[in-house]
Design a protein around this motif. Structure first.
Motif, mmCIF file in Angstrom:
data_model
loop_
_atom_site.group_PDB
_atom_site.id
_atom_site.type_symbol
_atom_site.label_atom_id
_atom_site.label_comp_id
_atom_site.label_asym_id
_atom_site.label_seq_id
_atom_site.Cartn_x
_atom_site.Cartn_y
_atom_site.Cartn_z
ATOM 1 N N THR A 209 -23.544 -64.204 20.015
ATOM 2 C CA THR A 209 -22.947 -62.989 20.538
ATOM 3 C C THR A 209 -23.963 -61.862 20.485
ATOM 4 O O THR A 209 -25.010 -61.985 19.847
ATOM 5 C CB THR A 209 -21.695 -62.598 19.720
ATOM 6 O OG1 THR A 209 -21.101 -61.423 20.291
ATOM 7 C CG2 THR A 209 -22.061 -62.314 18.275
ATOM 8 N N SER A 212 -24.260 -55.747 17.360
ATOM 9 C CA SER A 212 -23.750 -54.376 17.384
ATOM 10 C C SER A 212 -23.652 -53.871 15.954
ATOM 11 O O SER A 212 -23.858 -54.617 14.991
ATOM 12 C CB SER A 212 -22.374 -54.325 18.060
ATOM 13 O OG SER A 212 -21.413 -55.006 17.262
ATOM 14 N N GLN A 214 -21.116 -53.245 14.419
ATOM 15 C CA GLN A 214 -19.924 -53.806 13.766
ATOM 16 C C GLN A 214 -20.142 -55.245 13.302
ATOM 17 O O GLN A 214 -19.187 -55.994 13.104
ATOM 18 C CB GLN A 214 -18.731 -53.768 14.739
ATOM 19 C CG GLN A 214 -18.208 -52.372 15.053
ATOM 20 C CD GLN A 214 -19.081 -51.628 16.026
ATOM 21 O OE1 GLN A 214 -19.693 -52.252 16.888
ATOM 22 N NE2 GLN A 214 -19.150 -50.304 15.894
ATOM 23 N N HIS A 215 -21.416 -55.648 13.136
ATOM 24 C CA HIS A 215 -21.662 -57.052 12.793
ATOM 25 C C HIS A 215 -21.110 -57.414 11.418
ATOM 26 O O HIS A 215 -20.723 -58.555 11.170
ATOM 27 C CB HIS A 215 -23.161 -57.346 12.859
ATOM 28 C CG HIS A 215 -23.975 -56.642 11.823
ATOM 29 N ND1 HIS A 215 -24.341 -57.235 10.647
ATOM 30 C CD2 HIS A 215 -24.491 -55.395 11.800
ATOM 31 C CE1 HIS A 215 -25.051 -56.381 9.939
ATOM 32 N NE2 HIS A 215 -25.157 -55.263 10.607
ATOM 33 N N GLN A 217 -18.270 -56.212 10.092
ATOM 34 C CA GLN A 217 -16.847 -56.456 10.294
ATOM 35 C C GLN A 217 -16.619 -57.795 11.001
ATOM 36 O O GLN A 217 -15.646 -58.505 10.718
ATOM 37 C CB GLN A 217 -16.228 -55.330 11.132
ATOM 38 C CG GLN A 217 -16.150 -53.986 10.401
ATOM 39 C CD GLN A 217 -17.407 -53.155 10.582
ATOM 40 O OE1 GLN A 217 -18.496 -53.705 10.715
ATOM 41 N NE2 GLN A 217 -17.248 -51.836 10.563
ATOM 42 N N MET A 218 -17.527 -58.142 11.932
ATOM 43 C CA MET A 218 -17.391 -59.421 12.641
ATOM 44 C C MET A 218 -17.500 -60.586 11.668
ATOM 45 O O MET A 218 -16.707 -61.548 11.731
ATOM 46 C CB MET A 218 -18.467 -59.527 13.717
ATOM 47 C CG MET A 218 -18.274 -58.573 14.879
ATOM 48 S SD MET A 218 -19.706 -58.536 15.993
ATOM 49 C CE MET A 218 -19.815 -60.263 16.426
ATOM 50 N N ARG A 219 -18.461 -60.510 10.773
ATOM 51 C CA ARG A 219 -18.601 -61.586 9.786
ATOM 52 C C ARG A 219 -17.360 -61.675 8.898
ATOM 53 O O ARG A 219 -16.925 -62.761 8.513
ATOM 54 C CB ARG A 219 -19.846 -61.343 8.940
ATOM 55 C CG ARG A 219 -21.154 -61.509 9.707
ATOM 56 C CD ARG A 219 -22.357 -61.272 8.801
ATOM 57 N NE ARG A 219 -23.605 -61.351 9.532
ATOM 58 C CZ ARG A 219 -24.267 -62.469 9.792
ATOM 59 N NH1 ARG A 219 -23.771 -63.621 9.371
ATOM 60 N NH2 ARG A 219 -25.400 -62.452 10.467
ATOM 61 N N ILE A 221 -14.298 -60.932 9.728
ATOM 62 C CA ILE A 221 -13.206 -61.541 10.500
ATOM 63 C C ILE A 221 -13.366 -63.062 10.543
ATOM 64 O O ILE A 221 -12.392 -63.810 10.360
ATOM 65 C CB ILE A 221 -13.179 -60.950 11.923
ATOM 66 C CG1 ILE A 221 -12.769 -59.471 11.867
ATOM 67 C CG2 ILE A 221 -12.221 -61.732 12.817
ATOM 68 C CD1 ILE A 221 -12.899 -58.756 13.188
ATOM 69 N N PHE A 222 -14.585 -63.524 10.786
ATOM 70 C CA PHE A 222 -14.809 -64.974 10.809
ATOM 71 C C PHE A 222 -14.502 -65.590 9.446
ATOM 72 O O PHE A 222 -13.905 -66.669 9.345
ATOM 73 C CB PHE A 222 -16.254 -65.273 11.206
ATOM 74 C CG PHE A 222 -16.502 -65.141 12.674
ATOM 75 C CD1 PHE A 222 -15.813 -65.926 13.585
ATOM 76 C CD2 PHE A 222 -17.430 -64.235 13.155
ATOM 77 C CE1 PHE A 222 -16.042 -65.818 14.945
ATOM 78 C CE2 PHE A 222 -17.661 -64.106 14.510
ATOM 79 C CZ PHE A 222 -16.962 -64.891 15.413
ATOM 80 N N ILE A 245 -23.629 -67.575 12.705
ATOM 81 C CA ILE A 245 -23.562 -66.500 13.693
ATOM 82 C C ILE A 245 -24.982 -66.127 14.111
ATOM 83 O O ILE A 245 -25.823 -65.797 13.271
ATOM 84 C CB ILE A 245 -22.821 -65.271 13.135
ATOM 85 C CG1 ILE A 245 -21.417 -65.676 12.671
ATOM 86 C CG2 ILE A 245 -22.749 -64.169 14.179
ATOM 87 C CD1 ILE A 245 -20.656 -64.555 12.005
#
Length: 396
Positions: A209, A212, A214-215, A217-219, A221-222, A245
């Motif tokens: 992906t 950004s 927000q990486h 927060q992305m981690r 969420i995963f 990721i």
């Protein structure tokens, strides 16, 4: 004095485009094949102990004299490949790529880091918008590079101290730098150079992906919801406990913006229009230096563009002192078209209608003619031909 081996580094021209290294390898490979099959160079090339090339940088071990080496370089400079070389030669030390190779009194080779005098501190700044793991790995990878390049520990410590200061000035914390240094100094240099570790096939699920801010927060969420996939008895056969990721570069302003083809008219009008000599070619004396051209029919014509000897795509007026004139067009540089008319006059040749007129009626007097540009057609940024437009303007 020059009986022992010499170090010799030959450096070519710098390259910037992506395809340049591959093209240079093929190009220099053809050049090498030619010189090693050249009978004129065979006696000189017999002094080459070893010849190593990386793209366009060549390292040679030379056993001949300095005069023979200079003679070889003079012959290599004469080539049909349009190659130019710079040479650095020494019996004790030479710089090659990012290495400084030198010989100690016992005859052993040693290497250390080499940085060009013009090199700046271009290390990625710690505040740059990149993932934290990437920023944290930069000091370690840089110290690791020094460990590979430096044969002796004394050279490693000197260059590591300089690197420490450069990294610290780019915002990296002292604690991170010390941890990275202590981790590298324990490693064996021979193991780093002659690595025997086999890479295993990556079996992780890789999520690619754009990066950004927000990486993090992305981690999160995963990490929170990925167990839902592994809990399923069917899906768990195809997914691993946690995904890998991978971030790709986010489009920048340069990617999103395009070059505008709109030209502000007020900027154009602020530049003086007309025909002007460029000031640095032998055709300038034949250019009518004015912003208004007097036509043979008694009218005047004022060009809307600034046209010089170097302009491409020109409709021009050639005027003779007797009142005759010639209107022509060219999609080449204006000066080349003028040379086709003028140069034959110096040799008393009559190759065009214009110089036939000057030759027959004015005894090849080149000062009897002058040139002025009437119209200018520029090639569009998207390409395309301008022949039709030039022909229409010439007829007009």
């Amino acid at each position: 004095m020059f009986g022992s081996s010499h170090f010799l580094q030959i450096q070519g021209v710098a390259m910037e485009t992506k395809c340049a290294p591959s093209y240079a390898n093929l190009y220099l490979g053809g050049w090498e094949k030619e010189i090693f099959s050249d009978c004129r160079l065979s006696s000189l090339l017999s002094n080459v102990i070893a010849w190593h090339r990386y793209i366009d940088d060549i390292l040679i071990f030379w056993s001949g004299t300095r005069n023979e080496l200079t003679q070889l370089m003079d012959l290599l400079a004469i080539n049909s490949y349009n190659l130019r070389f710079t040479m650095e030669c020494s019996q004790s030390m030479v710089s090659y790529l990012d290495l400084r190779i030198h010989v100690d009194p016992t005859g052993r080779l040693h290497s250390s880091l080499y940085r060009k005098p013009s090199a700046g501190n271009t290390i990625l700044h710690v505040t740059s918008a990149h993932p934290e793991p990437l920023l944290g790995s930069i000091p370690y990878s840089q110290f690791l590079r020094l460990k590979r390049n430096c044969t002796r520990d004394t050279d490693f410590h000197i260059t590591a101290n300089e690197l420490y200061l450069r990294l610290h000035s780019r915002g990296y914390s002292r604690s991170l730098l010390k941890r990275s240094f202590n981790k590298v100094i324990k490693l064996d240099r021979n193991a780093l150079i002659h690595s025997t570790t086999k890479k295993h096939k990556d079996t992780y699920v890789r999520i690619v992906t754009q990066f950004s801010q927000q990486h993090v927060q992305m981690r999160g969420i995963f990490k929170k919801f990925w167990p839902l996939l592994t809990a399923d008895s069917t899906i768990t056969k195809y997914v691993k406990p946690y995904p890998e990721i991978t971030f790709k570069r986010t489009p920048s302003l340069r990617d999103r913006l395009v070059t505008s083809h709109h030209t502000r008219r007020d900027i154009q009008m602020s530049i003086s229009t007309g025909t002007f000599p460029c000031g640095h070619c032998d055709i300038c004396p034949f250019i009518s230096n004015n912003n208004v051209t007097f036509l043979p029919n008694g009218k005047t014509h004022k060009p809307k563009f600034r046209i010089t000897c170097q302009s491409i795509g020109v409709v021009y007026l050639a005027s003779c002192q007797c009142g005759c004139f010639y209107v022509g067009k060219t999609k080449r540089p204006f000066l080349k078209c003028i040379k086709d008319h003028v140069n034959p006059l110096y040799k008393c040749l009559m190759t065009t209608a214009l110089n036939r007129h000057v030759g027959c009626l004015h005894d090849f007097d080149v000062n009897s003619i002058s040139f002025a540009a009437l119209e200018h057609v520029s090639l569009h940024v998207r390409g395309g031909g301008i022949d039709q437009t030039l022909l229409q303007l010439e007829t007009k």
